[in-house]
Design a protein around this motif. Structure first.
Motif, short mmCIF file in Angstrom:
data_model
loop_
_atom_site.label_atom_id
_atom_site.label_comp_id
_atom_site.label_asym_id
_atom_site.label_seq_id
_atom_site.Cartn_x
_atom_site.Cartn_y
_atom_site.Cartn_z
N THR A 53 0.85 -1.19 0.00
CA THR A 53 0.00 0.00 0.00
C THR A 53 0.89 1.24 0.00
O THR A 53 2.09 1.16 0.24
CB THR A 53 -0.90 0.03 1.24
N GLY A 54 0.29 2.38 -0.22
CA GLY A 54 1.05 3.62 -0.21
C GLY A 54 1.72 3.89 1.13
O GLY A 54 2.88 4.29 1.18
N ILE A 55 1.01 3.64 2.21
CA ILE A 55 1.58 3.84 3.56
C ILE A 55 2.71 2.83 3.79
O ILE A 55 3.77 3.19 4.33
CB ILE A 55 0.50 3.68 4.66
N GLU A 56 2.52 1.58 3.38
CA GLU A 56 3.56 0.57 3.56
C GLU A 56 4.79 0.90 2.71
O GLU A 56 5.92 0.71 3.15
CB GLU A 56 3.03 -0.82 3.22
N SER A 57 4.60 1.43 1.51
CA SER A 57 5.74 1.84 0.67
C SER A 57 6.52 2.95 1.35
O SER A 57 7.75 2.97 1.33
CB SER A 57 5.26 2.30 -0.70
N TRP A 58 5.80 3.90 1.95
CA TRP A 58 6.46 4.98 2.68
C TRP A 58 7.22 4.42 3.88
O TRP A 58 8.36 4.80 4.14
CB TRP A 58 5.42 6.01 3.11
N ARG A 59 6.61 3.49 4.60
CA ARG A 59 7.27 2.84 5.74
C ARG A 59 8.55 2.13 5.29
O ARG A 59 9.59 2.23 5.93
CB ARG A 59 6.31 1.85 6.40
N GLN A 60 8.47 1.43 4.17
CA GLN A 60 9.65 0.74 3.63
C GLN A 60 10.74 1.74 3.26
O GLN A 60 11.92 1.49 3.50
CB GLN A 60 9.26 -0.10 2.40
N TRP A 61 10.35 2.89 2.70
CA TRP A 61 11.33 3.92 2.37
C TRP A 61 12.03 4.40 3.65
O TRP A 61 13.25 4.57 3.67
CB TRP A 61 10.68 5.11 1.66
N CYS A 62 11.26 4.62 4.72
CA CYS A 62 11.83 5.07 5.98
C CYS A 62 12.82 4.05 6.54
O CYS A 62 13.91 4.40 7.01
CB CYS A 62 10.73 5.35 7.00
N ILE A 63 12.47 2.77 6.48
CA ILE A 63 13.37 1.71 6.96
C ILE A 63 14.65 1.71 6.13
O ILE A 63 15.76 1.63 6.67
CB ILE A 63 12.66 0.34 6.92
N ASN A 64 14.50 1.79 4.81
CA ASN A 64 15.69 1.82 3.95
C ASN A 64 16.56 3.02 4.25
O ASN A 64 17.78 2.92 4.30
CB ASN A 64 15.29 1.81 2.48
N CYS A 65 15.94 4.18 4.44
CA CYS A 65 16.67 5.40 4.75
C CYS A 65 17.51 5.22 6.01
O CYS A 65 18.66 5.63 6.07
CB CYS A 65 15.70 6.56 4.89
N MET A 66 16.93 4.59 7.02
CA MET A 66 17.64 4.39 8.28
C MET A 66 18.68 3.27 8.19
O MET A 66 19.49 3.11 9.09
CB MET A 66 16.65 4.11 9.41
N SER A 67 18.67 2.52 7.10
CA SER A 67 19.61 1.41 6.93
C SER A 67 20.82 1.78 6.08
O SER A 67 21.70 0.96 5.87
CB SER A 67 18.91 0.22 6.26
N ILE A 68 20.86 3.00 5.59
CA ILE A 68 21.91 3.43 4.68
C ILE A 68 22.76 4.50 5.35
O ILE A 68 22.23 5.50 5.86
CB ILE A 68 21.31 3.99 3.38
N GLU A 69 24.07 4.31 5.33
CA GLU A 69 24.98 5.35 5.79
C GLU A 69 25.01 6.43 4.71
O GLU A 69 25.29 6.15 3.54
CB GLU A 69 26.38 4.78 6.03
N LYS A 70 24.67 7.65 5.09
CA LYS A 70 24.58 8.76 4.14
C LYS A 70 25.88 8.88 3.33
O LYS A 70 26.97 8.87 3.87
CB LYS A 70 24.32 10.07 4.87
N GLY A 71 25.72 8.94 2.01
CA GLY A 71 26.86 9.11 1.12
C GLY A 71 27.63 7.85 0.78
O GLY A 71 28.61 7.89 0.06
N SER A 72 27.20 6.70 1.31
CA SER A 72 27.97 5.47 1.09
C SER A 72 27.61 4.75 -0.20
O SER A 72 28.38 3.93 -0.68
CB SER A 72 27.79 4.51 2.28
N LEU A 73 26.43 5.03 -0.76
CA LEU A 73 26.00 4.35 -1.97
C LEU A 73 25.73 5.36 -3.08
O LEU A 73 24.96 6.30 -2.89
CB LEU A 73 24.72 3.53 -1.70
N ASN A 74 26.36 5.16 -4.22
CA ASN A 74 26.20 6.09 -5.33
C ASN A 74 24.80 6.07 -5.94
O ASN A 74 24.43 6.98 -6.65
CB ASN A 74 27.23 5.79 -6.42
N CYS A 75 24.04 5.02 -5.68
CA CYS A 75 22.70 4.92 -6.27
C CYS A 75 21.70 5.83 -5.57
O CYS A 75 20.58 5.98 -6.03
CB CYS A 75 22.21 3.47 -6.28
N TYR A 76 22.07 6.45 -4.45
CA TYR A 76 21.19 7.37 -3.73
C TYR A 76 21.81 8.75 -3.72
O TYR A 76 23.03 8.90 -3.68
CB TYR A 76 20.98 6.92 -2.28
N SER A 77 20.95 9.78 -3.69
CA SER A 77 21.46 11.15 -3.59
C SER A 77 22.11 11.33 -2.22
O SER A 77 21.90 10.53 -1.30
CB SER A 77 20.32 12.16 -3.77
#
Length: 157
Positions: A53-77
């Motif tokens: 669902t839209g809410i679940e997709s947003w939740r998944q984005w939040c989890i992914n965001c918290m799982s990534i060290e900022k600047g460590s992956l070129n595929c993300y801004s």
């Protein structure tokens, strides 16, 4: 050589009001469901990709965001992710929690689709000096609320 564009495309004029801005809120759009414990896309009983669902997709984005060290992956801004290294090297847990609260809030507020309104109630349960369970309440547009519990430390990319 055949032309891929329609005849006269170069003369087409687009009115300024027809151009959408990058800061426009998109809202909660459906996406693909992920199984974090298995590390992949969730499938239904017919072996088809499940929708989130839209809410679940947003939740998944939040989890992914918290799982990534900022600047460590070129595929993300450079705005996507959190900065944990400084926090885990802090002189005290109080300073570490303050740094983590700041970076988690900034990371979740950087949602490119504008779904996150604000972040509240961040709590920490330390496992050891370089690993902590974080419980975060995130409030989105239309006052949708999600609760995220995740472990930060060794698993953050």
């Amino acid at each position: 050589m055949p032309n891929l564009f329609p005849a006269g495309y170069e003369n087409e004029i687009v009115a300024l009001e027809d151009i959408t801005t990058i800061n426009e809120k998109v809202g909660y759009k459906q996406g693909i469901a992920f199984e974090y414990d298995k590390g992949g896309i969730e499938l239904n009983s017919k072996n088809q990709i499940k929708d989130a669902t839209g809410i679940e997709s947003w939740r998944q984005w939040c989890i992914n965001c918290m799982s990534i060290e900022k600047g460590s992956l070129n595929c993300y801004s450079g705005d996507i992710g959190i900065e944990t290294r400084e926090a885990f090297n802090a002189d005290s847990r109080e300073l570490a929690e303050a740094l983590l609260t700041k970076t988690i809030t900034e990371g979740l507020m950087a949602d490119p689709y504008g779904r996150t309104s604000y972040v509240e109630d961040i709590t920490f349960d330390w496992i050891n000096s370089d690993s902590v369970v974080v419980d975060v309440t995130v409030v989105g547009i239309d006052d949708a609320t999600i609760d995220i519990i995740t472990t930060l430390g060794e698993k953050v990319l």
